[in-house]
Design a protein around this motif. Structure first.
Motif, PDB file in Angstrom:
ATOM      1  N   HIS A  16       0.715  -1.220   0.204  1.00  0.00           N
ATOM      2  CA  HIS A  16      -0.006   0.083   0.021  1.00  0.00           C
ATOM      3  C   HIS A  16       0.896   1.226   0.078  1.00  0.00           C
ATOM      4  CE1 HIS A  16      -3.310   2.777   0.669  1.00  0.00           C
ATOM      5  NE2 HIS A  16      -2.701   3.108   1.981  1.00  0.00           N
ATOM      6  N   MET A  17       1.771   1.264   0.830  1.00  0.00           N
ATOM      7  CA  MET A  17       2.621   2.464   1.063  1.00  0.00           C
ATOM      8  C   MET A  17       3.549   2.652  -0.372  1.00  0.00           C
ATOM      9  SD  MET A  17       2.313   4.179   3.653  1.00  0.00           S
ATOM     10  CE  MET A  17       3.643   5.255   3.741  1.00  0.00           C
ATOM     11  N   ASN A  18       3.963   1.775  -1.111  1.00  0.00           N
ATOM     12  CA  ASN A  18       4.824   1.803  -1.987  1.00  0.00           C
ATOM     13  C   ASN A  18       4.102   1.913  -3.477  1.00  0.00           C
ATOM     14  OD1 ASN A  18       7.031   1.985  -0.638  1.00  0.00           O
ATOM     15  ND2 ASN A  18       7.361  -0.258  -0.615  1.00  0.00           N
ATOM     16  N   ASP A  19       3.000   1.428  -3.357  1.00  0.00           N
ATOM     17  CA  ASP A  19       2.172   1.549  -4.596  1.00  0.00           C
ATOM     18  C   ASP A  19       1.081   2.901  -4.478  1.00  0.00           C
ATOM     19  OD1 ASP A  19       2.856  -0.776  -5.332  1.00  0.00           O
ATOM     20  OD2 ASP A  19       1.269  -1.869  -5.146  1.00  0.00           O
ATOM     21  N   ASP A  20       0.733   3.262  -3.542  1.00  0.00           N
ATOM     22  CA  ASP A  20      -0.349   4.388  -3.145  1.00  0.00           C
ATOM     23  C   ASP A  20       0.219   5.674  -2.538  1.00  0.00           C
ATOM     24  OD1 ASP A  20      -2.065   2.491  -4.313  1.00  0.00           O
ATOM     25  OD2 ASP A  20      -2.869   2.031  -2.538  1.00  0.00           O
ATOM     26  N   HIS A  21       1.421   5.414  -1.895  1.00  0.00           N
ATOM     27  CA  HIS A  21       1.741   6.667  -1.202  1.00  0.00           C
ATOM     28  C   HIS A  21       3.159   6.874  -1.434  1.00  0.00           C
ATOM     29  CE1 HIS A  21      -1.887   7.148   0.958  1.00  0.00           C
ATOM     30  NE2 HIS A  21      -1.911   5.827   1.074  1.00  0.00           N
ATOM     31  N   THR A  22       3.591   6.858  -2.670  1.00  0.00           N
ATOM     32  CA  THR A  22       4.936   7.031  -3.077  1.00  0.00           C
ATOM     33  C   THR A  22       5.520   8.490  -2.681  1.00  0.00           C
ATOM     34  OG1 THR A  22       4.591   7.555  -5.378  1.00  0.00           O
ATOM     35  CG2 THR A  22       5.223   5.484  -4.913  1.00  0.00           C
TER      36      THR A  22
END
Length: 103
Positions: A16-22
């Motif tokens: 989630h962090m690396n796909d949606d919150h770069t």
């Protein structure tokens, strides 16, 4: 010893962090990284435990690890992970004088 989360929980949060919150990852790296270091050009969340989150931060082509403690202190359950990641993001915004987006 910090709480260790289940591999599935870690994988889901990292995805989630690396796909949606770069952009948030980069903001956190800018806010909590070394002040005297080059500006970060990339940041990827690579892990976390009950004490804090871990990011790989790229500066001038060199990758280094950044560990940021959870603002609310140690955690030991899945709902607290989201709360504390949001708190890290909010603290990064405050530190950099950036307006927070809606969660």
């Amino acid at each position: 010893m910090p709480h260790e989360f289940d591999d599935a929980v870690i994988a889901a949060v990292l995805r989630h962090m690396n796909d949606d919150h770069t952009d948030d990852n980069l903001l956190i790296a800018r806010a909590f990284g070394a002040v005297d270091a080059a500006e970060p050009t990339a940041a990827v969340m690579t892990g976390f435990d009950g004490d804090g989150g871990v990011w790989d931060v790229t500066r001038a082509g060199v990758v280094s690890e950044l560990r940021v403690p959870w603002p609310g202190g140690p955690i030991d359950d899945r709902p607290a992970v989201r709360r504390e990641v949001v708190a890290v993001y909010e603290a990064a915004c405050d530190r950099l004088g950036v307006t927070q987006r809606e969660h």
